[in-house]
Design a protein around this motif. Sequence first.
Motif, PDB file in Angstrom:
ATOM      1  N   ALA A 118       0.711  -0.998  -0.055  1.00  0.00           N
ATOM      2  CA  ALA A 118       0.179  -0.016  -0.092  1.00  0.00           C
ATOM      3  C   ALA A 118       0.865   1.258   0.146  1.00  0.00           C
ATOM      4  O   ALA A 118       0.414   2.237  -0.286  1.00  0.00           O
ATOM      5  CB  ALA A 118      -0.972   0.118   1.118  1.00  0.00           C
ATOM      6  N   LEU A 119       2.173   1.079   0.298  1.00  0.00           N
ATOM      7  CA  LEU A 119       3.209   2.199   0.358  1.00  0.00           C
ATOM      8  C   LEU A 119       3.524   2.655  -1.133  1.00  0.00           C
ATOM      9  O   LEU A 119       4.028   1.776  -1.957  1.00  0.00           O
ATOM     10  CB  LEU A 119       4.179   2.129   1.200  1.00  0.00           C
ATOM     11  CG  LEU A 119       4.030   1.620   2.707  1.00  0.00           C
ATOM     12  CD1 LEU A 119       5.156   1.061   3.322  1.00  0.00           C
ATOM     13  CD2 LEU A 119       3.635   3.276   3.374  1.00  0.00           C
ATOM     14  N   THR A 120       3.333   4.079  -1.343  1.00  0.00           N
ATOM     15  CA  THR A 120       3.812   4.505  -2.492  1.00  0.00           C
ATOM     16  C   THR A 120       5.426   4.360  -2.896  1.00  0.00           C
ATOM     17  O   THR A 120       6.181   4.741  -2.014  1.00  0.00           O
ATOM     18  CB  THR A 120       3.281   5.873  -2.852  1.00  0.00           C
ATOM     19  OG1 THR A 120       2.071   6.154  -2.553  1.00  0.00           O
ATOM     20  CG2 THR A 120       3.917   6.477  -4.350  1.00  0.00           C
ATOM     21  N   GLU A 121       5.676   3.454  -4.080  1.00  0.00           N
ATOM     22  CA  GLU A 121       7.314   3.419  -4.356  1.00  0.00           C
ATOM     23  C   GLU A 121       7.681   4.566  -4.868  1.00  0.00           C
ATOM     24  O   GLU A 121       7.320   5.503  -5.701  1.00  0.00           O
ATOM     25  CB  GLU A 121       7.138   1.998  -5.274  1.00  0.00           C
ATOM     26  CG  GLU A 121       8.340   1.468  -5.687  1.00  0.00           C
ATOM     27  CD  GLU A 121       8.634   0.378  -4.592  1.00  0.00           C
ATOM     28  OE1 GLU A 121       9.593   0.532  -3.790  1.00  0.00           O
ATOM     29  OE2 GLU A 121       7.731  -0.347  -4.308  1.00  0.00           O
ATOM     30  N   GLY A 122       9.119   4.702  -4.132  1.00  0.00           N
ATOM     31  CA  GLY A 122       9.627   6.031  -4.842  1.00  0.00           C
ATOM     32  C   GLY A 122      10.492   5.539  -5.858  1.00  0.00           C
ATOM     33  O   GLY A 122      11.299   4.680  -6.022  1.00  0.00           O
ATOM     34  N   LYS A 123      10.482   6.514  -6.954  1.00  0.00           N
ATOM     35  CA  LYS A 123      11.156   6.372  -8.223  1.00  0.00           C
ATOM     36  C   LYS A 123      12.672   6.895  -7.991  1.00  0.00           C
ATOM     37  O   LYS A 123      12.631   7.911  -6.924  1.00  0.00           O
ATOM     38  CB  LYS A 123      10.778   7.303  -9.494  1.00  0.00           C
ATOM     39  CG  LYS A 123       9.607   6.380 -10.196  1.00  0.00           C
ATOM     40  CD  LYS A 123       9.347   7.266 -11.377  1.00  0.00           C
ATOM     41  CE  LYS A 123       7.834   7.974 -11.284  1.00  0.00           C
ATOM     42  NZ  LYS A 123       7.286   8.734 -11.043  1.00  0.00           N
ATOM     43  N   LYS A 124      13.545   6.409  -8.499  1.00  0.00           N
ATOM     44  CA  LYS A 124      15.036   7.067  -8.347  1.00  0.00           C
ATOM     45  C   LYS A 124      15.156   8.495  -8.891  1.00  0.00           C
ATOM     46  O   LYS A 124      14.602   8.697  -9.941  1.00  0.00           O
ATOM     47  CB  LYS A 124      16.140   5.869  -8.947  1.00  0.00           C
ATOM     48  CG  LYS A 124      17.384   6.257  -8.360  1.00  0.00           C
ATOM     49  CD  LYS A 124      18.357   5.149  -8.516  1.00  0.00           C
ATOM     50  CE  LYS A 124      19.671   5.574  -8.319  1.00  0.00           C
ATOM     51  NZ  LYS A 124      19.885   6.129  -7.012  1.00  0.00           N
ATOM     52  N   ILE A 125      15.792   9.103  -8.269  1.00  0.00           N
ATOM     53  CA  ILE A 125      15.645  10.629  -8.628  1.00  0.00           C
ATOM     54  C   ILE A 125      17.241  10.838  -9.097  1.00  0.00           C
ATOM     55  O   ILE A 125      18.223  10.630  -8.272  1.00  0.00           O
ATOM     56  CB  ILE A 125      15.446  11.746  -7.599  1.00  0.00           C
ATOM     57  CG1 ILE A 125      13.714  11.379  -7.216  1.00  0.00           C
ATOM     58  CG2 ILE A 125      15.749  13.084  -7.893  1.00  0.00           C
ATOM     59  CD1 ILE A 125      13.590  12.465  -5.942  1.00  0.00           C
ATOM     60  N   PRO A 126      17.180  11.331 -10.511  1.00  0.00           N
ATOM     61  CA  PRO A 126      18.486  11.519 -11.101  1.00  0.00           C
ATOM     62  C   PRO A 126      19.244  12.632 -10.135  1.00  0.00           C
ATOM     63  O   PRO A 126      18.670  13.637  -9.848  1.00  0.00           O
ATOM     64  CB  PRO A 126      18.208  12.053 -12.372  1.00  0.00           C
ATOM     65  CG  PRO A 126      16.988  11.645 -12.388  1.00  0.00           C
ATOM     66  CD  PRO A 126      16.003  11.683 -11.283  1.00  0.00           C
ATOM     67  N   THR A 170      15.929  27.852 -11.588  1.00  0.00           N
ATOM     68  CA  THR A 170      16.106  27.607 -12.952  1.00  0.00           C
ATOM     69  C   THR A 170      17.063  28.400 -13.756  1.00  0.00           C
ATOM     70  O   THR A 170      17.908  27.851 -14.529  1.00  0.00           O
ATOM     71  CB  THR A 170      14.893  27.776 -13.771  1.00  0.00           C
ATOM     72  OG1 THR A 170      13.964  27.024 -12.787  1.00  0.00           O
ATOM     73  CG2 THR A 170      15.082  26.878 -14.913  1.00  0.00           C
ATOM     74  N   LYS A 171      17.372  29.915 -13.361  1.00  0.00           N
ATOM     75  CA  LYS A 171      18.338  30.633 -13.950  1.00  0.00           C
ATOM     76  C   LYS A 171      19.620  30.313 -13.571  1.00  0.00           C
ATOM     77  O   LYS A 171      20.556  30.347 -14.478  1.00  0.00           O
ATOM     78  CB  LYS A 171      17.952  32.099 -13.807  1.00  0.00           C
ATOM     79  CG  LYS A 171      17.012  32.910 -14.572  1.00  0.00           C
ATOM     80  CD  LYS A 171      16.682  34.032 -14.151  1.00  0.00           C
ATOM     81  CE  LYS A 171      15.550  34.442 -15.004  1.00  0.00           C
ATOM     82  NZ  LYS A 171      14.772  35.742 -14.087  1.00  0.00           N
ATOM     83  N   ALA A 172      19.877  29.974 -12.319  1.00  0.00           N
ATOM     84  CA  ALA A 172      21.221  29.607 -11.860  1.00  0.00           C
ATOM     85  C   ALA A 172      21.525  28.290 -12.155  1.00  0.00           C
ATOM     86  O   ALA A 172      22.795  28.074 -12.686  1.00  0.00           O
ATOM     87  CB  ALA A 172      21.127  29.502 -10.359  1.00  0.00           C
ATOM     88  N   ILE A 173      20.669  27.339 -12.046  1.00  0.00           N
ATOM     89  CA  ILE A 173      20.899  25.911 -12.620  1.00  0.00           C
ATOM     90  C   ILE A 173      19.835  25.292 -13.112  1.00  0.00           C
ATOM     91  O   ILE A 173      18.698  24.911 -12.804  1.00  0.00           O
ATOM     92  CB  ILE A 173      21.505  25.091 -11.232  1.00  0.00           C
ATOM     93  CG1 ILE A 173      22.756  25.806 -10.643  1.00  0.00           C
ATOM     94  CG2 ILE A 173      21.654  23.536 -11.704  1.00  0.00           C
ATOM     95  CD1 ILE A 173      23.210  24.912  -9.390  1.00  0.00           C
ATOM     96  N   PRO A 174      19.945  25.072 -14.563  1.00  0.00           N
ATOM     97  CA  PRO A 174      18.690  24.489 -15.269  1.00  0.00           C
ATOM     98  C   PRO A 174      18.533  23.149 -14.674  1.00  0.00           C
ATOM     99  O   PRO A 174      19.366  22.318 -14.392  1.00  0.00           O
ATOM    100  CB  PRO A 174      19.409  24.390 -16.800  1.00  0.00           C
ATOM    101  CG  PRO A 174      20.410  25.338 -16.702  1.00  0.00           C
ATOM    102  CD  PRO A 174      21.183  25.598 -15.537  1.00  0.00           C
ATOM    103  N   GLY A 175      16.957  22.857 -14.569  1.00  0.00           N
ATOM    104  CA  GLY A 175      17.002  21.621 -13.934  1.00  0.00           C
ATOM    105  C   GLY A 175      16.656  21.628 -12.434  1.00  0.00           C
ATOM    106  O   GLY A 175      15.951  20.698 -11.741  1.00  0.00           O
ATOM    107  N   ALA A 176      17.005  22.585 -11.627  1.00  0.00           N
ATOM    108  CA  ALA A 176      16.930  22.725 -10.319  1.00  0.00           C
ATOM    109  C   ALA A 176      15.700  23.313  -9.894  1.00  0.00           C
ATOM    110  O   ALA A 176      15.204  24.141 -10.698  1.00  0.00           O
ATOM    111  CB  ALA A 176      18.284  23.787  -9.729  1.00  0.00           C
TER     112      ALA A 176
END
Length: 297
Positions: free
Chosen positions: A83-91, A207-213
């Motif tokens: 029942a616990l939501t599985e965590g996807k791996k975060i890049p 986003t301006k300092a680090i794209p993707g942040a």
Amino acid sequence: MSVFSKFSRGLKKTRENVFGSIGKILHSGQKMTDDTFDEIEEILISSDMGVDTAMEILDDLRDQRFNDTDAFLAELKTAISTALTEGKKIPKGNPHIILIVGVNGTGKTTSIGKLTYLLRQRGESVLLAAADTFRAAAIDQLGIWAERNDVDIIKHQPGSDPSALVFDALNAGKARNIDNVIIDTAGRLHTKSNLMLELEKIHRVMTKAIPGAPHETLIVLDATTGQNAINQAREFAKSTPLDGIILSKLDGTAKGGVVVAISKALSIPVRYVGLGEKIDEFEVFDKAAFVNGLFGE
Ligand SMILES: Nc1nc2c(ncn2[C@@H]2O[C@H](COP(=O)(O)OP(=O)(O)O)[C@@H](O)[C@H]2O)c(=O)[nH]1
Ligand SMILES: [Mg+2]
């Protein structure tokens, strides 16, 4: 101390006051009766795991045939784990930017201090960003955690613009070749619209300092607040995408089943749990250690 022992100690209240009673009902070798199913359903509901979840789990189990209570107990543990939501791996970002949000008092700053300790134990470097610029005391509190962990902190004057602080912190993280930048934020829910605008502005600046942040946005929820924690997360989710939950103060509640309710209601995984006030009483959420902590050996 092993991860299993830490979960076991942190879940002591829940185990002794709630889940422990399951063991008292189930006598080894006996058959499962309708009454037993009903009693267990009540216990699960009283653990705060959510009425719907408790009923779903028990309905599924009622349909199965169990030769004895031991077989039932094994299936019950599996069902709770499922029942616990599985965590996807975060890049991982480089540097990896972790934004911490949540209502005041839930345990943001403390959890950041403990998370820093955990990452340092793994040999990763950390830079802290005191973007809760609203109160001087909040900046000082993060400063104490920085000292304890022997890491640097980026701070500005109290009352200054949190976005400017975040911009500086991200650039410092890049320039100093830091592995992780963790950002503490204010959580003043009484000025909801300001808070949302502030979070949105922080996002734009990042986003301006680090794209993707930010690479990871975690909301800190206080396990002792039950259903209220779910409402808080829904409120925050309107202004910032949430990747996971830090569930603090699990040691302070007898209703540890709330982990299941929260992760199910929000469809985001519990990533870390606070299991006490000490710097090392904080762990990556582990399903097996959690279920073991609920029921004991
Ligand atoms: N028992 C226990 N207390 C905690 C835990 N996490 C935080 N706290 C306490 O909760 C209180 C509020 O924490 P704080 O980090 O200041 O919350 P913030 O306002 O969200 O930054 C402090 O007294 C912490 O010691 C935990 O996992 N277990
Ligand atoms: Mg704080």
